[in-house]
Design an enzyme around this catalytic site. Structure first.
Site, PDB file in Angstrom:
ATOM      1  N   LYS A   1       0.849  -1.202   0.000  1.00 28.15           N
ATOM      2  CA  LYS A   1       0.000   0.000   0.000  1.00 28.15           C
ATOM      3  C   LYS A   1       0.884   1.252   0.000  1.00 28.15           C
ATOM      4  O   LYS A   1       2.086   1.169   0.288  1.00 28.15           O
ATOM      5  CB  LYS A   1      -0.915  -0.015   1.230  1.00 28.15           C
ATOM      6  CG  LYS A   1      -0.175   0.002   2.556  1.00 28.15           C
ATOM      7  CD  LYS A   1      -1.127  -0.269   3.726  1.00 28.15           C
ATOM      8  CE  LYS A   1      -0.361  -0.315   5.044  1.00 28.15           C
ATOM      9  NZ  LYS A   1      -1.223  -0.750   6.168  1.00 28.15           N
TER      10      LYS A   1
ATOM     11  N   TYR B   1      15.858  30.191   7.340  1.00 26.43           N
ATOM     12  CA  TYR B   1      14.623  30.869   7.734  1.00 26.43           C
ATOM     13  C   TYR B   1      14.484  30.908   9.251  1.00 26.43           C
ATOM     14  O   TYR B   1      14.739  29.909   9.930  1.00 26.43           O
ATOM     15  CB  TYR B   1      13.412  30.145   7.154  1.00 26.43           C
ATOM     16  CG  TYR B   1      13.239  30.325   5.665  1.00 26.43           C
ATOM     17  CD1 TYR B   1      13.069  31.589   5.113  1.00 26.43           C
ATOM     18  CD2 TYR B   1      13.227  29.219   4.823  1.00 26.43           C
ATOM     19  CE1 TYR B   1      12.895  31.749   3.744  1.00 26.43           C
ATOM     20  CE2 TYR B   1      13.052  29.362   3.457  1.00 26.43           C
ATOM     21  CZ  TYR B   1      12.885  30.636   2.914  1.00 26.43           C
ATOM     22  OH  TYR B   1      12.713  30.785   1.573  1.00 26.43           O
TER      23      TYR B   1
END
Ligand code: PLP
Length: 366
Positions: free
Chosen positions: A33, A262
């Site tokens: 999956k 940042y």
């Protein structure tokens, strides 16, 4: 070359053998999956086709992708389906289904009225304590009768359950789940005269709870080389399948006292050498991976410095000799287990692997 995920299919097959040896009496679904936990469902399924006894996916679309790619092995839909048309499509594609709630039995009844030409294997799911999917133990035999009378011929009706805490040390919930499951199997056998085929364990269940292997194991994460439990291990012989690596695109001197990135969250405590690498949250690195998290260079590990940007990270390579533009570094995989990075990020290896973005090229070897 930039960022890329190298997928080692030989390691994948090796890991599958480890699981086979751990559960010699069981058949095995390889759980693929979520694009095989980020490794590429079709490539993984092709590598294990005819080796595994079948594949398991969560959603119909994932199964159809495998069928369209030529995979003819048994495929189990772990969540079953949630619409009549999806059930029709699943049966047309020759899929086997989990049935975990009454509405799905009603879908079988409605479809039977339309006429069905395939006979699926249905895995009736029992909720033995996880409280996510499945019929409660006292409702299982009634669900069984309804399915047998639904009008669709079933090739076989089987029983499955799923552990909530098989990876944790020192909890008694797994034996309790096993005991509940065993009493349902007994009641089923008394009613029908034969023991149902059962599936119980995921990777942790298979490797850490041999009593929980059942007739069909359902390993996912261990196939990809991650030990099923941080505390209890169980990963002997497993090798990482994905190595996520990238390259240095700039090297800069940052004087003591200046900040990087940042928010200025990392400040140079000394004159520092900072390598900028082409990997960011748009590639699947978690933005909350903290400063200090390791990145593996040829010469050794070096710590992340400051925030993960969309396309870049900064790494403090002051203590490594001669890092140059173009040098490659491993974000996780060979030499730096993904579970180690996951620990730094406050998550589990599953989430990091599944999150590797489509823009990251996968390179298959082995
Ligand atoms: C995802 C899943 C698995 C595989 O679990 P791992 O922990 O990755 O081994 C097995 N069974 C079910 C029902 C699942 O949803």
């Amino acid at each position: 070359m930039g960022i890329r995920a190298r997928i080692d299919l030989a390691a994948l097959r090796g890991n599958f053998s480890v699981l086979r040896r751990a559960a010699p009496g069981s058949r095995a679904f390889a759980v693929v999956k979520a694009d095989a936990y980020g490794h590429g469902a079709l490539q993984v399924a092709r590598a294990l086709s005819g080796v595994a006894d079948g594949f398991a996916v969560a959603r119909l679309g994932e199964a159809i992708e495998l069928r369209d790619g030529g995979i003819q092995d048994p495929i189990l839909l772990l969540e079953g389906v949630s619409a009549d048309d999806d059930l029709a499509a699943a049966l047309a594609a020759g899929l086997d289904l989990v049935v975990h709630e009454p509405g799905q039995i009603a879908m079988f009844r409605r479809l039977a009225a339309r006429g069905v030409h395939s006979a699926p294997i249905v895995w009736l799911k029992v909720d033995t304590g996880m409280n996510r999917l499945g019929f409660r133990p006292e409702a299982v035999l009634e669900a069984r009768s309804q399915l047998l009378a639904c009008g669709v011929a079933l090739r076989d009706l089987r029983l499955m359950t799923h552990f909530a805490r098989a990876d944790e040390p020192g909890v008694d919930t797994t034996p309790a789940q096993l005991a509940r499951f065993a009493s349902i199997v007994t009641a089923w056998e008394q009613l029908s005269g034969s023991r149902p085929v059962v599936s119980i364990g995921n990777s942790a269940g298979t490797l850490l709870w041999p009593a929980g292997q059942g007739d069909w194991i359902r390993p996912g994460i261990a196939l990809y080389g991650v030990p099923p439990s941080a505390e209890r291990g169980g990963g002997d012989g497993l090798a990482p399948v994905m190595t996520l690596s990238t390259e240095v695109i700039a090297v800069r001197e940052v004087p003591r006292g200046e900040t990087v990135g940042y928010g200025g969250t990392w400040q140079a405590a000394r004159d520092s050498k900072i390598a900028i690498l082409a990997a960011g949250y748009a590639d699947g690195l978690p933005r909350h991976l903290p400063s200090g998290a390791p990145v593996a260079f040829r010469a050794g590990h070096a710590p992340l410095a400051g925030r993960v940007s969309m396309d870049m990270i900064a790494v403090d390579v002051t203590d490594l000799p001669a890092i140059a533009v173009g040098e490659r570094a491993v974000l996780w995989g060979e030499g730096l287990p993904v579970e180690t990075v996951a620990g730094w990020a406050g998550t589990i290896a599953y989430e990091l692997l599944c999150a590797v973005a489509p823009r990251v090229p996968r390179e298959y070897v082995g």
